[in-house]
Write a protein that holds these residues in place. Structure first.
Motif, PDB file in Angstrom:
ATOM      1  N   UNK A   1     -31.784   4.076 -38.743  1.00 46.90           N
ATOM      2  CA  UNK A   1     -30.770   3.188 -38.506  1.00 46.90           C
ATOM      3  C   UNK A   1     -30.523   2.937 -36.603  1.00 46.90           C
ATOM      4  N   UNK A   2     -31.155   4.104 -36.437  1.00 42.74           N
ATOM      5  CA  UNK A   2     -30.718   4.115 -34.820  1.00 42.74           C
ATOM      6  C   UNK A   2     -31.590   3.600 -33.938  1.00 42.74           C
TER       7      UNK A   2
ATOM      8  N   UNK B   1     -32.884  15.207 -36.086  1.00 45.84           N
ATOM      9  CA  UNK B   1     -32.941  17.492 -36.073  1.00 45.84           C
ATOM     10  C   UNK B   1     -31.034  16.807 -35.497  1.00 45.84           C
ATOM     11  N   UNK B   2     -30.661  15.355 -34.527  1.00 48.65           N
ATOM     12  CA  UNK B   2     -29.790  16.270 -34.007  1.00 48.65           C
ATOM     13  C   UNK B   2     -28.508  14.748 -35.190  1.00 48.65           C
ATOM     14  N   UNK B   3     -28.994  14.262 -35.622  1.00 48.49           N
ATOM     15  CA  UNK B   3     -28.176  13.576 -37.237  1.00 48.49           C
ATOM     16  C   UNK B   3     -28.592  14.095 -38.028  1.00 48.49           C
ATOM     17  N   UNK B   4     -29.576  14.623 -38.095  1.00 47.16           N
ATOM     18  CA  UNK B   4     -29.478  15.831 -39.537  1.00 47.16           C
ATOM     19  C   UNK B   4     -28.674  17.245 -39.669  1.00 47.16           C
ATOM     20  N   UNK B   5     -28.769  17.695 -38.313  1.00 44.71           N
ATOM     21  CA  UNK B   5     -27.681  18.810 -37.945  1.00 44.71           C
ATOM     22  C   UNK B   5     -26.273  18.503 -37.791  1.00 44.71           C
ATOM     23  N   UNK B   6     -25.148  17.336 -38.157  1.00 45.42           N
ATOM     24  CA  UNK B   6     -23.958  16.685 -37.796  1.00 45.42           C
ATOM     25  C   UNK B   6     -23.879  16.564 -36.782  1.00 45.42           C
ATOM     26  N   UNK B   7     -24.591  16.530 -35.627  1.00 51.72           N
ATOM     27  CA  UNK B   7     -24.256  16.522 -34.074  1.00 51.72           C
ATOM     28  C   UNK B   7     -23.056  15.355 -33.805  1.00 51.72           C
ATOM     29  N   UNK B   8     -21.853  15.030 -33.476  1.00 57.91           N
ATOM     30  CA  UNK B   8     -21.285  13.897 -33.504  1.00 57.91           C
ATOM     31  C   UNK B   8     -21.802  12.844 -32.974  1.00 57.91           C
ATOM     32  N   UNK B   9     -21.339  11.363 -34.135  1.00 59.10           N
ATOM     33  CA  UNK B   9     -22.486  10.572 -32.464  1.00 59.10           C
ATOM     34  C   UNK B   9     -21.803   9.831 -31.848  1.00 59.10           C
ATOM     35  N   UNK B  10     -20.842   9.772 -31.491  1.00 53.00           N
ATOM     36  CA  UNK B  10     -20.130   8.713 -30.658  1.00 53.00           C
ATOM     37  C   UNK B  10     -20.411   9.993 -29.593  1.00 53.00           C
TER      38      UNK B  10
ATOM     39  N   UNK C   1     -22.046   1.738 -39.537  1.00 50.38           N
ATOM     40  CA  UNK C   1     -21.748   2.847 -38.758  1.00 50.38           C
ATOM     41  C   UNK C   1     -22.756   2.839 -37.420  1.00 50.38           C
ATOM     42  N   UNK C   2     -24.094   2.919 -38.009  1.00 52.21           N
ATOM     43  CA  UNK C   2     -24.367   2.540 -36.416  1.00 52.21           C
ATOM     44  C   UNK C   2     -24.286   1.735 -35.629  1.00 52.21           C
ATOM     45  N   UNK C   3     -23.686   0.528 -35.947  1.00 56.96           N
ATOM     46  CA  UNK C   3     -23.231  -0.466 -35.454  1.00 56.96           C
ATOM     47  C   UNK C   3     -22.644  -0.543 -34.042  1.00 56.96           C
ATOM     48  N   UNK C   4     -21.776  -0.046 -35.379  1.00 55.51           N
ATOM     49  CA  UNK C   4     -19.835   0.026 -34.678  1.00 55.51           C
ATOM     50  C   UNK C   4     -20.104   0.998 -33.734  1.00 55.51           C
ATOM     51  N   UNK C   5     -20.511   2.452 -33.545  1.00 58.18           N
ATOM     52  CA  UNK C   5     -20.640   3.563 -32.885  1.00 58.18           C
ATOM     53  C   UNK C   5     -21.398   2.659 -31.781  1.00 58.18           C
ATOM     54  N   UNK C   6     -22.692   1.857 -32.091  1.00 57.96           N
ATOM     55  CA  UNK C   6     -23.317   2.176 -30.237  1.00 57.96           C
ATOM     56  C   UNK C   6     -22.771   0.942 -29.759  1.00 57.96           C
ATOM     57  N   UNK C   7     -22.119  -0.355 -30.371  1.00 59.38           N
ATOM     58  CA  UNK C   7     -21.670  -1.344 -29.178  1.00 59.38           C
ATOM     59  C   UNK C   7     -20.318  -0.549 -29.223  1.00 59.38           C
TER      60      UNK C   7
END
Length: 659
Positions: free
Chosen positions: A22-23, A71-80, A294-300
């Motif tokens: 999605x990213x 790796x980053x998304x699966x390890x739970x790095x905060x998306x914002x 979720x990705x759309x909201x965070x990216x915008x």
């Protein structure tokens, strides 16, 4: 044996795959809309990063590359903050100092890349060694592309991991192209995994587009490492369906190849497997929609954040980690008998090892042999094989390993057998060690010992004085002791500094120079010059062996009625400008002396600073005396008469005084 997967487990795996995709989808739309300038896509390769992260545990280290977003998304790095980082906005992890995944998050046990390919593989060795020394069972999983397996760091890292039986899993992401060069044009073999046999480790070719296979194979390699059986090389076969970076396109890819690999898309394959096993497609559609929203909201949201700004003061403050002040010398006495330079240096090293169990020594022949100059003679018996370690002949690999150790709380000291050989590790020093604290804030307490200098008839490759190379690199400290007392005190302070410090030790002084040395523990604070001899007529600034030459000159000129003030910089970075300027304001003349070649030598920096800051105090132009701009000859006579700065020193000093 792993427990059987539930449907919830399989859905969690699917969601983990969908997040980086999605990213990717969002970033590609932003590129087309001209709202994002650059993106290194891992589209179609998500199963590798996601699978490795799912196979690992939270205590395991991950060392990703450009295309390992999963790796980053699966390890739970905060998306914002992650999106702010990716888009260069306020709130990212590097304060705008580096892009995409060129940073680390120690709290997530992630150490990102630098642009120099394969450079992080030796760092994984250091993280694995730290776990081994500490007695825990953490594993380091390090990634590289197939093109970078031609780099020396790949081979040095595999060799070191195998020799030391380190808990490291090396993952080669073979995606068919190095930028535009097909893998077949760069590699003479089909399977990179075959290289494992040359290093005595298992190697396996893996379908990198099959998530379950990736997880299973990586899990086996991790379990092997936890059992103390050493490293594994895994070659993940996949394909890069987008350009090297999005703007470069894929015109060089033959027609049909992308279509062929698209049929093996890891997300499509995993979804089909789930549906075949009875999972409701509608549930998968809901996951797709939830993740995309979720990705759309965070990216915008990230795009609304301000661009990163800073000030010169803020940027300069983060180049180095804060230094602890040296302890007070109160109560120490000087020994009655003179101490050799080499013995004082050894004593300072031993004191550091005694004081802190996280300090260790690495280098070629430093253990039982004691190093080629015997600085560490007896250390292996005294401190043990874990803390005094012979490395193979791998300067870059050893320095990268030291960075990994430092990231995980150790204070490694790496000996370059000769300073001339430091060129083989140049990239690790100037691009990895030097930049790490500035980019992502972790201290890097790595000390590099470098025996240097001429005067011993050793020829062009064992006589160089390369200290000025490193003075030009922000993030490095450079130290050159000139006396036994300073050798003991400066090495101790270098080791306890939380930054990479190069300590240049003059070989000709090791056994020729004796002097008083404080008993017990002794520190000399970095950045403080010392007036070795007071004088009123000429300031002579120098370091290392130049101090002895300067004192000899001062004796000659004293007989001629001129008093020379000799200032030993001791530390070139940071150098003591105020001490030098104060001396020049007193004497009104400056001569800078160094053994290294005159052109490009650090003396030019000192002379320029004095000319700029104290011009009105000068009664004569500043003068530099350095070695001839020649390779150092083997002949001692030619070196002394033609190359050496010492041969030109007296004439230069007389000219300055007579001006």
């Amino acid at each position: 044996m792993p427990r059987p997967l539930t449907e919830a487990d399989r859905l969690a795996r699917y969601r983990a795959l969908r997040v980086p995709r999605a990213v990717e989808d969002k970033m590609l739309r932003l590129i087309r809309q001209n709202r994002l300038s650059k993106w290194f896509s891992g589209y179609g390769q998500e199963a590798i990063a996601v699978g490795c992260a799912l196979a690992a545990e939270e205590r395991d280290w991950l060392l990703p590359m450009h295309r390992n977003l999963g790796l980053w998304t699966t390890r739970g790095v905060p998306l914002r903050p992650l999106f702010c980082q990716l888009m260069g906005r306020e709130g990212g992890f590097t304060k705008g100092r580096d892009r995409t995944f060129h940073f680390g998050l120690p709290e997530k046990r992630i150490v990102g890349m630098i642009s120099h390919l394969a450079a992080m593989l030796p760092v994984a060795d250091g993280l694995g060694l730290a776990a081994q020394l500490r007695g825990d069972d953490a594993v380091a999983i390090a990634f590289t592309g197939e093109g970078a397996t031609r780099e020396g760091d790949f081979h040095e890292a595999l060799n070191l991991a195998a020799v030391w039986t380190l808990p490291v899993v090396f993952v080669v992401e073979n995606n068919g192209y190095g930028l535009s060069t097909p893998t077949a044009d760069a590699l003479p073999v089909e399977d990179i995994a075959d290289a494992a046999a040359g290093y005595g480790m298992p190697g396996e070719v893996v379908d990198g587009n099959d998530l379950d296979t990736v997880i299973a194979v990586v899990d086996d390699a991790i379990r092997r490492a936890r059992r103390g059986e050493g490293p594994t090389l895994l070659e993940m076969k996949t394909f890069r369906v987008r350009g090297h970076e999005e703007a470069s396109g894929t015109r060089y890819v033959p027609d049909g190849l992308i279509t062929e690999w698209s049929r093996r898309d890891p997300i499509d394959r995993y979804r089909e497997r789930l549906v075949e096993s009875g999972v409701d497609p509608a549930g998968l559609d809901r996951i797709d929609a939830e993740v995309a929203a979720e990705i759309e909201e965070v990216a915008e949201w990230a795009l609304t954040q301000p661009e990163v700004t800073s000030t010169p003061e803020r940027e300069a403050a983060d180049v180095f980690a804060p230094s602890k002040p040296a302890p007070s010398p109160a109560g120490r006495t000087l020994v009655e008998d003179d101490v050799r330079f080499i013995d004082a240096l050894s004593a300072g090293l031993a004191d550091a090892l005694d004081a802190d169990d996280t300090t260790l020594l690495m280098g070629q022949d430093v253990a039982d042999y004691g190093g080629v100059f015997k600085v560490t003679a007896g250390f292996a018996e005294r401190f043990g094989a874990d803390r005094v370690r012979n490395t193979p002949i791998i300067e870059s690999g050893a320095l990268g390993c030291a960075l990994g150790l430092a990231v995980d709380g150790y204070r490694p000291v790496v000996e370059m057998q000769y300073a001339d050989f430091i060129t083989c590790g140049f990239n690790q020093i100037v691009n990895n060690l030097a930049t790490t604290h500035y980019r992502w804030g972790v201290p890097v307490p790595v000390t590099i010992r470098a025996p240097f200098g001429g005067g011993i008839g050793a020829g062009p490759f064992h006589s160089q004085s390369p200290e000025a190379w490193f003075c030009h690199v922000p993030g490095l400290k450079v130290v050159v002791p000139a006396t036994p007392a300073d050798a003991k005190g400066l090495i101790r302070s270098a080791i306890e500094d939380d930054n990479p410090v190069l300590v240049f030790e003059h070989k000709a002084l090791y056994r020729s120079l004796r002097g008083p040395v404080p008993t017990g523990e002794h520190w000399v604070e970095l950045g403080h010059a010392r007036v070795v001899r007071e004088g009123a007529d000429l300031t002579l600034v120098t370091w290392g062996v130049g101090v002895q030459w300067a004192l000899d000159l001062a004796g000659v000129l004293a007989d001629e009625g001129a008093e020379v003030e000799v200032v030993d910089l001791r530390t070139l970075v940071p150098w003591d400008r105020e001490r030098v300027l104060a001396s020049v304001r007193k004497t009104n003349r400056l001569l800078v002396l160094h053994e290294a070649g005159r052109t490009g030598g650090f003396g030019g920096e000192v002379a320029a600073e004095v000319a700029e800051a104290a011009f009105v105090h000068l009664d004569a132009p500043p003068v530099r005396v350095g070695g001839a701009d020649l390779p150092i000859p083997f002949s001692k006579a030619i070196e002394a008469d033609v190359y050496s700065a010492q041969a030109r020193l007296l004439g230069a000093a007389r000219r300055v005084l007579a001006f």
